[in-house]
Design a protein around this motif. Structure first.
Motif: not given
Length: 389
Positions: A38, A67, A69-71, A98, A101-102
């Motif tokens: 990020d 990226t 915070p909420d992908p 995040s 997950d991304t």
């Protein structure tokens, strides 16, 4: 009954273990990874904790740091294009949930194409494009060891759960020293998130003996160290226990599934951009109260594991002491209610029916000890808004 257990091929755990990242990549036969992280990791210089040992090992790399915070599907698409066009033979997810997950979502899209919504539960695929190494810098999501990734569809505002073998990292480095500088709010929210993972795995209708063993160990560690890690941020022992507990909780829920808290939490994150751990914390006491009677013995055991109750307490008393502990923990850790967070009542009320439908569509509610109807989920959203106890 048999249980299929999933986890990374390689796990390197302990303080300073990030310094051995070159060894792990060599085992995965990765020589040119793309780091997914990020903007803060780059601007703060924290990424050097990863890039310095990579450079020392003579490993070429590049960085994708867009990226959020909420992908979102937008970010995943951009990252996938970067992965496809850059000649990379591996991925490193570095950061909180995040970035990890991304990276998982990018790996799935790069291999199979289409749109991210094509792979949401109950759909999924078994293969990914390149080996993936996940390195968490928070003690919370457990994404480094799970098969799951959660991505927000920007076209529908749906926070989609993708749970499949292609989302499993090939390796994980779990180094608690990466969490030592994390602030109070982040430590609290990610800590409650990891406790939620363990508790939901322990009461899930898909639980099994392996997931139980991980959930039990995680609840003991997190229950004993959560507040210490928050209020004594330099306490290395507490930080280490929280990091290990978060990883164990991730193994627990990845092999047993989460339940109603997560099903209700994802829509809150999608519509109101509340951090995932915080939305879980807002929901956990109310959902536990709703579920208590359906798994009284399990909730009672959880109460004993965290020290809120002891062997002399009946199951009913022990379960209620767990519930009291959850409410008190939210108070001690200053977890805001939705209105205190700044959410408008009219918007919350107006979206409750939609959020309940999205919760049911995710399927997570069906793993709960007490499976709610649509109207019961709406009522729980009302209770959480009003902080009714």
């Amino acid at each position: 009954m048999s249980a299929t257990i999933f986890g990374p091929r390689i796990m390197l755990i302990g303080g300073g273990s990030i310094g051995r990242v070159g060894e792990v990549l060599a085992k995965l036969q990765v020589s040119r990874p793309l780091i997914v992280t990020d903007p803060f990791m780059v601007s703060s210089g924290m990424i050097a904790q990863l890039t310095d040992p990579l450079s020392k090992a003579g490993i070429a790399y590049d960085v994708f740091s867009d990226t959020v915070p909420d992908p979102t599907t937008t970010v995943v698409s951009a990252g996938t294009e970067r992965l496809r066009s850059g000649g990379f033979d591996g991925l490193i997810g570095f950061g909180g949930g995040s970035p990890m997950d991304t990276a998982k979502a990018m790996n799935i899209l790069a291999a199979h194409g289409g749109q991210m919504r094509d792979y949401k539960v109950p759909n999924g695929v078994d293969t990914a494009a390149v080996p993936l190494l996940c390195i968490p810098t928070t003690a919370g999501t457990g994404s480094e060891v799970t098969r799951g990734t959660v991505i927000t569809d920007v076209e529908t505002d749906e926070k989609m759960l993708v749970m499949c073998l292609a989302g499993q990292a090939d390796a994980a480095i779990v180094d608690f020293e990466l969490t030592m500088k994390k602030p109070f709010r982040l430590t609290a929210d990610t800590g409650i998130d990891s406790f939620t993972h363990a508790l939901e795995a322990f009461v899930s209708q898909k639980r099994n003996p392996y997931s139980d063993s991980m959930a039990i160990a995680a609840m003991q560690r997190i229950g004993a160290n959560l507040k210490t890690a928050c209020f004594e941020p330099d306490n290395r022992a507490a930080r280490e226990q929280m990091m290990l507990g978060a990883t164990q909780a991730g193994l627990a829920f990845s092999n047993a599934s989460v339940a109603l808290v997560h099903g209700m939490s994802r829509p809150i994150g999608a519509h109101f951009h509340v951090p995932h751990g915080l939305s879980n914390a807002m929901l956990l006491p109310a959902v536990t109260k709703f579920s208590l009677e359906a798994a009284l013995d399990r909730y009672a055991q959880a109460g004993r594991l965290i020290g809120a109750a002891d062997a002399k307490d009946s199951d009913e008393n022990a379960a209620n002491k767990l519930l009291d502990w959850l409410y008190q923990t939210n108070e001690d850790l200053q977890v805001p209610t939705p209105p205190a967070y700044g959410i408008e009542e009219a918007k919350w009320t107006g979206l409750m029916e939609t959020m309940a439908s999205q919760c049911i569509a995710s399927g997570s509610h069906a793993n709960n000890p007490r499976i709610p109807e649509h109207g019961e989920i709406v009522e729980l959203y009302k209770q959480v808004w009003a902080a009714n106890r």
